[in-house]
Design a protein around this motif. Structure first.
Motif, PDB file in Angstrom:
ATOM      1  N   ALA A  76      29.805  44.221  35.733  1.00 19.31           N
ATOM      2  CA  ALA A  76      28.806  43.147  35.576  1.00 19.31           C
ATOM      3  C   ALA A  76      29.116  42.004  36.529  1.00 19.31           C
ATOM      4  O   ALA A  76      28.219  41.478  37.208  1.00 19.31           O
ATOM      5  N   GLN A  77      30.386  41.611  36.601  1.00 16.66           N
ATOM      6  CA  GLN A  77      30.775  40.521  37.494  1.00 16.66           C
ATOM      7  C   GLN A  77      30.490  40.879  38.947  1.00 16.66           C
ATOM      8  O   GLN A  77      29.970  40.053  39.711  1.00 16.66           O
ATOM      9  N   GLN A  78      30.820  42.107  39.343  1.00 21.42           N
ATOM     10  CA  GLN A  78      30.605  42.519  40.731  1.00 21.42           C
ATOM     11  C   GLN A  78      29.117  42.590  41.054  1.00 21.42           C
ATOM     12  O   GLN A  78      28.687  42.204  42.150  1.00 21.42           O
ATOM     13  N   ALA A  79      28.330  43.088  40.103  1.00 18.06           N
ATOM     14  CA  ALA A  79      26.887  43.198  40.336  1.00 18.06           C
ATOM     15  C   ALA A  79      26.244  41.827  40.454  1.00 18.06           C
ATOM     16  O   ALA A  79      25.462  41.566  41.385  1.00 18.06           O
ATOM     17  N   PHE A  80      26.553  40.936  39.525  1.00 20.87           N
ATOM     18  CA  PHE A  80      25.975  39.597  39.559  1.00 20.87           C
ATOM     19  C   PHE A  80      26.406  38.867  40.832  1.00 20.87           C
ATOM     20  O   PHE A  80      25.621  38.153  41.445  1.00 20.87           O
ATOM     21  N   ARG A  81      27.659  39.081  41.211  1.00 24.53           N
ATOM     22  CA  ARG A  81      28.168  38.411  42.416  1.00 24.53           C
ATOM     23  C   ARG A  81      27.445  38.919  43.661  1.00 24.53           C
ATOM     24  O   ARG A  81      27.066  38.140  44.542  1.00 24.53           O
ATOM     25  N   ALA A  82      27.245  40.238  43.739  1.00 26.71           N
ATOM     26  CA  ALA A  82      26.554  40.812  44.903  1.00 26.71           C
ATOM     27  C   ALA A  82      25.124  40.298  45.002  1.00 26.71           C
ATOM     28  O   ALA A  82      24.673  39.884  46.077  1.00 26.71           O
ATOM     29  N   ILE A  83      24.411  40.301  43.890  1.00 31.13           N
ATOM     30  CA  ILE A  83      23.020  39.844  43.884  1.00 31.13           C
ATOM     31  C   ILE A  83      22.933  38.376  44.298  1.00 31.13           C
ATOM     32  O   ILE A  83      22.064  37.982  45.082  1.00 31.13           O
ATOM     33  N   ALA A  84      23.852  37.562  43.765  1.00 27.92           N
ATOM     34  CA  ALA A  84      23.825  36.130  44.066  1.00 27.92           C
ATOM     35  C   ALA A  84      24.198  35.846  45.518  1.00 27.92           C
ATOM     36  O   ALA A  84      23.478  35.142  46.231  1.00 27.92           O
ATOM     37  N   GLN A  85      25.305  36.403  45.962  1.00 27.46           N
ATOM     38  CA  GLN A  85      25.832  36.046  47.280  1.00 27.46           C
ATOM     39  C   GLN A  85      24.907  36.466  48.414  1.00 27.46           C
ATOM     40  O   GLN A  85      24.797  35.761  49.413  1.00 27.46           O
ATOM     41  N   ILE A  86      24.225  37.591  48.266  1.00 35.06           N
ATOM     42  CA  ILE A  86      23.311  38.042  49.325  1.00 35.06           C
ATOM     43  C   ILE A  86      22.172  37.054  49.523  1.00 35.06           C
ATOM     44  O   ILE A  86      21.652  36.898  50.637  1.00 35.06           O
ATOM     45  N   THR A  87      21.793  36.341  48.457  1.00 31.01           N
ATOM     46  CA  THR A  87      20.699  35.363  48.564  1.00 31.01           C
ATOM     47  C   THR A  87      21.200  33.950  48.859  1.00 31.01           C
ATOM     48  O   THR A  87      20.403  33.011  48.902  1.00 31.01           O
TER      49      THR A  87
END
Length: 275
Positions: free
Chosen positions: A182-193
């Motif tokens: 969950a942490q990795q997914a949320f981080r990936a979604i956030a950081q790309i934007t």
């Protein structure tokens, strides 16, 4: 000054049963965000919300539920207070659908500064497989995913962040659990934007990040308005001529044009000239 000071914020919140122990904390963080942002007299704020749960047959209540953007903050606070954690089946949830619907179903105001705050405790379906393929992560993830190969929505990290980019939305993540995926997914979604993801214990960091973006965007609304009017008068983007007309150094004019351009103020200009 409108619409230079428009701010549209959509909360995207997991309300499946696993959020039961977190839902009160999540509600408080959302209410705190509204309180802090609405206290800024420089912005014209609208708030929206998307609840997400899971895809059938894991959950048959709903996949997403959309509450439109509104400037009426008290009714939105009431919606937040009435959120209830229920349903869900396997571990992962319909995260991608929540983000996608927020991007595409919110009636974002033209040229508004747009944010999504993603709040949840579980990863999207298929994220473990995506992580292995895209990040060359050799580990095997066993998190009880009913759709381990791909989300049934057909969405993934790339497609939802591309959708956010197309709608000029910055995503921040607030992960309510210690779940690594969950942490990795949320981080990936956030950081790309261009956003960031934090644990709930650091929720204030996300609000400060949003405030920092707004401070940069709205640091000099009067000057940005003059730049906007001058560019429109010229009829195309010409930084040097804009600076000359305003009798200002080129650097702050270029910065203002960059801020305004990022929010689509110059999309209608067919001829673009950079000097």
């Amino acid at each position: 000054m409108k619409p230079l000071n428009y701010v549209d914020l959509c909360f995207v919140v997991d309300t499946t049963g696993s959020m039961g122990s977190f839902i009160q904390s999540a509600q408080q963080q959302l209410l705190n965000a509204i309180k802090v942002l609405s206290a800024n007299s420089n912005i014209d704020l609208q708030i929206g919300l998307v609840e997400y749960r899971d895809h059938p047959p894991q959950d048959n209540s709903f996949v997403t539920r959309v509450y439109p953007l509104t400037a009426k903050l008290q009714p939105m606070q009431k919606v937040i207070n009435q959120l209830r954690a229920d349903g869900g089946g396997d571990g992962p949830e319909a995260v991608y659908s929540g983000v996608y619907d927020a991007c595409t179903k919110m009636k974002w105001r033209q040229h508004s500064c747009r944010f999504i705050l993603l709040v949840g405790d579980a990863p999207p379906h298929g994220f473990g497989k995506w992580l292995q393929e895209k990040m060359f992560d050799r580990r095997k993830y066993h998190n009880g995913d009913a759709w381990p190969d791909a989300c049934p929505s057909g969405l993934d990290v790339q497609s939802v962040t591309a959708t956010a980019e197309n709608h000029q939305v910055m995503i921040h993540g607030l992960c309510m659990s210690g779940d690594m995926l969950a942490q990795q997914a949320f981080r990936a979604i956030a950081q790309i934007t261009g956003g960031q993801c934090v644990a709930v214990s650091n929720a204030k960091d996300v609000i400060e990040k949003i405030l920092g973006v707004l401070q940069n965007e709205f640091s000099n609304l009067e000057f940005d308005q003059k730049v906007l009017e001058t560019v429109q008068q010229i009829g195309h983007l010409d930084r040097s001529k804009t600076a000359e007309i305003l009798d200002m150094p080129r650097l702050p004019v270029a910065a203002a044009i960059a801020r305004l351009g990022k929010r689509g103020f110059f999309d209608h200009l067919i001829k673009v000239r950079s000097r």
